[in-house]
Design an enzyme around this catalytic site. Structure first.
Site, short mmCIF file in Angstrom:
data_model
loop_
_atom_site.label_atom_id
_atom_site.label_comp_id
_atom_site.label_asym_id
_atom_site.label_seq_id
_atom_site.Cartn_x
_atom_site.Cartn_y
_atom_site.Cartn_z
N LYS A 153 3.89 6.44 4.69
CA LYS A 153 3.13 5.75 3.97
C LYS A 153 2.90 4.44 4.33
CE LYS A 153 -0.89 3.87 2.52
NZ LYS A 153 -0.84 3.05 3.85
N THR A 154 2.47 3.37 4.82
CA THR A 154 2.90 2.13 5.64
C THR A 154 2.22 0.46 4.22
OG1 THR A 154 0.88 1.71 6.87
CG2 THR A 154 3.22 2.44 7.70
N GLY A 155 2.45 -0.15 3.95
CA GLY A 155 1.79 -1.52 3.20
C GLY A 155 2.04 -2.56 4.26
N SER A 177 0.93 -1.23 -0.19
CA SER A 177 0.02 0.25 0.03
C SER A 177 0.89 1.20 -0.14
CB SER A 177 -0.98 0.26 1.46
OG SER A 177 -2.33 -0.85 0.87
#
Length: 314
Positions: free
Chosen positions: A258-260, A96
């Site tokens: 922003k993480t994923g 993501s």
């Protein structure tokens, strides 16, 4: 101390790290202006002897061994040009984290008035992990609200609806090529893009390539000033990053990330711009996955990799 323990555990690991790049130095533009697109310094070994390995490489290799994972790290001090680079040119699933770049592309493509346009959708459009869009099926959401949901809450339906405004995954891929990224391969939408399998190049990038893309949107001149500020606000107010890069930086540093998270192999990512009170920002990307399909990843790994970067570039 944590770092002392890591270093001592890996005195014999350095010789095995022939793939690890070294630090680089360069000059950047004024801190008062946006950086021109593509201005990031490239890695250089000019100041080091052939085959010399940076000490941080042993620390990152120790983390790989301790957590039984494959780890990729790229970080750059945008003031000095110094880098930390470990498997920075190898492919990892991006999961993501792409949503930050997607919303950069959306902002670039649309006027303020267009960003206020309401997008209608139905329950049939909803996919897993859509905590915001599932509440607005009746009234729809503006492009601005969809970006807020995608970046701050990692809302998958929001990301898919935004894909439609930039030509789908292939359209976003082409946009990134315009930034100079010829590495990233975008092919699928959510949730399928997070279902990476070893050996697949679909929906992958490298730590270096994705970090450079983020840098272009947040610190470069790709976006107008107002759009850069908006993207920065979303990143700084992300709700999914506790325990990752935010947990590894020094007190007083401000993180916009922003993480994923992948569906398989314990895949985990965090990508950020980090503002320091006494220097130019850092850009950092950490990409990780395990070795078995049911692997689970402790978020502590990304925090500790960040500590290594902070020690080196702080």
């Amino acid at each position: 101390m944590l770092h002392t323990r890591i270093r001592r555990a890996t005195l014999g690991a350095v010789a095995a790290l022939s793939l690890v790049p070294v630090m680089a130095c360069g000059q950047e533009s004024s801190a008062d202006a946006a950086e021109p697109a593509g201005s990031a310094p490239s890695s250089s070994a000019a100041a080091h002897k052939p085959g010399e390995v940076e000490p941080y490489a042993a620390e990152l290799k120790a983390l790989e061994d301790e957590f039984d994972v494959r780890l990729g790290v790229y970080a750059v001090d945008t003031g000095s040009g110094r880098e930390v680079a470990y498997r920075d040119g190898e492919r990892f699933p991006y999961n993501s984290t792409f949503k930050a770049l997607e919303c950069g592309a959306v902002l670039d493509k649309h006027t303020d008035r267009e960003m206020d346009r309401v997008v209608k959708y139905s329950e049939d459009d909803l996919v897993d992990n859509s905590p915001v869009t599932e509440k607005h099926v009746e009234d729809g959401m503006t492009l601005t609200a969809l970006c807020d949901a995608a970046v701050r809450y990692s809302d998958n339906t929001a990301a898919n609806l935004l894909f439609e405004t930039v030509g789908g995954p292939k359209g976003l891929d082409k946009t990134l090529e315009g930034l100079g990224d010829h590495v990233t391969r975008m092919e699928r939408v959510e949730p399928f893009l997070s279902r990476w399998e070893p050996g697949s190049k679909r929906d992958t990038s490298t730590p270096r390539a994705f970090a450079k893309d983020l840098r272009a949107y947040v610190l470069g001149d790709v976006l107008a000033e107002g759009d850069r500020k908006q993207l920065t606000t979303w990143l700084r107010n992300n709700t999914t990053g506790d325990g990752l890069i935010r947990a590894g930086v020094r007190q007083g540093w401000v993180v916009g990330d922003k993480t994923g998270t992948g569906s398989y192999y314990g895949a985990r990512n965090d990508m950020a711009v980090v503002w320091r009170p006494d220097g130019r920002p850092l850009v950092l990307n950490v990409m990780v996955h395990g070795h078995t399909k049911d692997a689970e990843l402790d978020s502590e790994l990304i925090a500790r990799a960040t500590e290594v970067v902070a020690d080196r570039l702080g």
